[in-house]
Design an enzyme around this catalytic site. Structure first.
Site, PDB file in Angstrom:
ATOM      1  N   LYS A 105       0.836  -1.207   0.000  1.00 20.30           N
ATOM      2  CA  LYS A 105       0.000   0.000   0.000  1.00 20.30           C
ATOM      3  C   LYS A 105       0.872   1.259   0.000  1.00 20.30           C
ATOM      4  O   LYS A 105       1.974   1.278   0.584  1.00 20.30           O
ATOM      5  CB  LYS A 105      -0.909  -0.035   1.231  1.00 20.30           C
ATOM      6  CG  LYS A 105      -1.932   1.092   1.332  1.00 20.30           C
ATOM      7  CD  LYS A 105      -2.798   0.871   2.568  1.00 20.30           C
ATOM      8  CE  LYS A 105      -3.764   2.024   2.818  1.00 20.30           C
ATOM      9  NZ  LYS A 105      -4.604   1.780   4.015  1.00 20.30           N
TER      10      LYS A 105
ATOM     11  N   SER B 250      -9.381   2.555   3.187  1.00 19.82           N
ATOM     12  CA  SER B 250      -8.446   3.225   2.305  1.00 19.82           C
ATOM     13  C   SER B 250      -7.567   2.275   1.494  1.00 19.82           C
ATOM     14  O   SER B 250      -6.837   2.719   0.600  1.00 19.82           O
ATOM     15  CB  SER B 250      -7.536   4.145   3.133  1.00 19.82           C
ATOM     16  OG  SER B 250      -6.772   3.377   4.079  1.00 19.82           O
TER      17      SER B 250
ATOM     18  N   SER C 101      -9.650  -0.128   7.333  1.00 15.39           N
ATOM     19  CA  SER C 101      -9.148   0.125   5.985  1.00 15.39           C
ATOM     20  C   SER C 101      -8.689  -1.124   5.248  1.00 15.39           C
ATOM     21  O   SER C 101      -8.542  -1.087   4.025  1.00 15.39           O
ATOM     22  CB  SER C 101      -7.981   1.117   6.037  1.00 15.39           C
ATOM     23  OG  SER C 101      -8.442   2.418   6.297  1.00 15.39           O
TER      24      SER C 101
END
Length: 485
Positions: A82, A157, A181
């Site tokens: 990520k 996210s 997330s």
């Protein structure tokens, strides 16, 4: 060995076995994933940085290590990272124009451990700015789309990681989870998402996170067994992390679904004891899982934690808002970068909070922790929905309504943040499709450091499923509606 499609669609444990047994090579496996990235990522916008030459060189090194007899567990298995976790020498931006040119000086701990285990870094996945938004969109890279329907969001996210794993752009993903997330995007894309206990996976090097110890390094994969294999590599004690542990608490053997005792006490809470709407398809899927567990011999009881008055994310949100303000408030006031308006609004609210506001949120967090602690003296594990709804259009911050009830932008996020604030493990596992054919996730929650048992139950739930979530609708064949916001 077979077609590139078969290699790109393989789960991590299967791929590692094929490579170790000589049925394919790490280079062949990487090339299959690379070809799929090149074909599908333009529609998905899941990976925002991809260097096939570097990845192929790492795959060649994995093959060399294998020939030399290296026993590393994940030799040749591609993984993504990520865009808020450091990868040495790579630009890592937290989805923010403020960090558009930042180059990570070293690997995050989990990244370094995966490299040591022979895994091959395949690219950086998209995330919302500062990982503080429930959809994956930012002003630097635009929006990530859901592989099941390109008009929809994968959530956030960690939506880039979820879309990548679901679409076969790498079988393993490192993410973060500060309020859901990892788990919510996993639920929206039909993959497995694990939020480990705070301190289980050390994270001593990287960006400052705004929520005061809530954020952990998460894991995504197509199968529960892959998450177990990943944690087996990265869940090691380290006091370099303020929440780290002096001795191991992770046990791969305890994550074996076959080792779960039949008398395990599982609480089933359709709303986590909160007054929130839940989509009927989600509620029905969770009811079916509870019945399957009961038929399998487990003790399943409807039960909710006894929450104090005012329980909910809103009581705790001052921690994130104040944290963002402390980290970025002065820079925002000076106009140093073009921020996502939603993130700018959060920072501006945070700048107006008092110390008493933050202290009240910390006291509330302690009270919620005590509620969970008391609950787990009576129950071994807790089953809830991961989200109360399935995916919505990527142009919206959240669904306008759930089960016909109007909700705010965070109405989809109600079942995950309390797990972070109480430092507990939680895993989302796919449990069905709604009437539109979109994935539904179930969340398994346990006491702190009961991560292996959480994954063992997630593995049992996974075994009940008949839909092959690893093969979603091919993005190239999905009609795309709308542009990046």
């Amino acid at each position: 060995m077979g077609t590139d499609t078969r290699l790109a669609s393989a789960d991590a444990c299967t791929l590692a076995r094929w490579i170790r047994q000589g049925e394919t090579s790490a280079v062949e496996a990487f090339d299959a994933v690379a070809a799929r990235i090149e074909a599908l990522n333009p529609a998905l916008n899941a990976l925002i940085r991809f260097d096939p030459d570097t990845g192929r060189a790492q795959a060649r090194e994995a093959d060399r290590r294998l020939r030399a007899g290296d026993p590393a567990a994940l030799l040749g298995v591609p993984f993504t990272v990520k865009d808020n976790l450091w990868v040495a020498g790579q630009r890592v931006s937290q989805g923010s124009r403020r960090f558009a040119d930042f180059v990570a000086p070293q690997d995050a701990f989990a990244v370094a451990r995966l490299r040591d285990a022979g895994a091959v870094f395949a690219g950086i996945t998209n995330c919302s700015e500062f990982a503080c938004k429930g959809v994956t969109v930012n002003r630097l890279f635009g929006a990530t789309k859901n592989p099941y329907d390109l008009a929809l969001t994968p959530g956030g996210s960690s939506g880039g990681a979820a879309a990548a794993v679901a679409a076969g752009l790498g079988p393993l993903a490192l993410t973060t989870d500060g309020g859901g997330s990892t788990r919510r995007p996993a639920a929206h894309t039909g993959v497995v998402g694990m939020k480990p206990s705070a301190g289980l996976v050390p994270h001593p090097a990287g960006f400052a996170e705004p929520v005061f110890g809530n954020a952990v390094v998460g894991q995504m994969a197509r199968r529960v067994a892959d998450v177990v294999a990943l944690l087996d590599v990265i869940a090691v004690p380290s006091l370099a992390d303020p929440q780290g542990l002096p001795r191991p608490v992770w046990s791969r053997e305890a994550a074996d679904p076959a080792r779960l005792p039949n008398g395990l006490r599982i609480a089933f809470s359709p709303t986590l004891g909160l007054d929130v709407p839940v989509d009927p398809d989600v509620a029905a899927a969770l009811e079916a899982v509870a019945m399957q567990l009961e038929r399998a011999g487990f003790v399943v009881e409807r039960a909710d934690p006894a929450w104090p008055a005012g329980t909910g994310e809103s009581a705790l949100m001052p921690l994130q808002l104040a944290g963002l303000a402390a980290l970025y408030g002065d820079a925002l006031k000076r106009g140093e970068w073009d921020a996502d308006p939603d993130i700018a609004a959060q920072i501006e609210v945070g700048l107006k909070l008092s110390g008493a506001d933050v202290a009240a949120a910390l006291f509330a967090r302690d009270a919620f922790y005590r509620s969970f602690d008391a609950f787990f003296t009576q129950h071994d594990l807790l089953l809830t929905p991961t989200t109360p709804c399935t995916a919505w259009p990527f142009t919206q911050a959240g669904p306008a309504a759930i089960a016909g009830v109007p909700v705010g932008p965070r109405g989809h996020a109600v079942f995950t943040p309390l797990v972070n604030h109480c430092f507990l493990p939680g895993c989302s596992v796919p449990v069905g499709l709604d009437r539109r054919g979109l994935p539904i996730g179930a969340q398994v929650i346990g006491p702190r450091f009961a991560d292996a048992r959480v994954l063992a139950l997630a593995g049992r739930i996974e075994a009940f499923q008949t839909h092959d979530f690893a093969r979603p609708v091919t993005p190239a064949a999905t009609p795309q509606r709308g542009d990046n916001p």
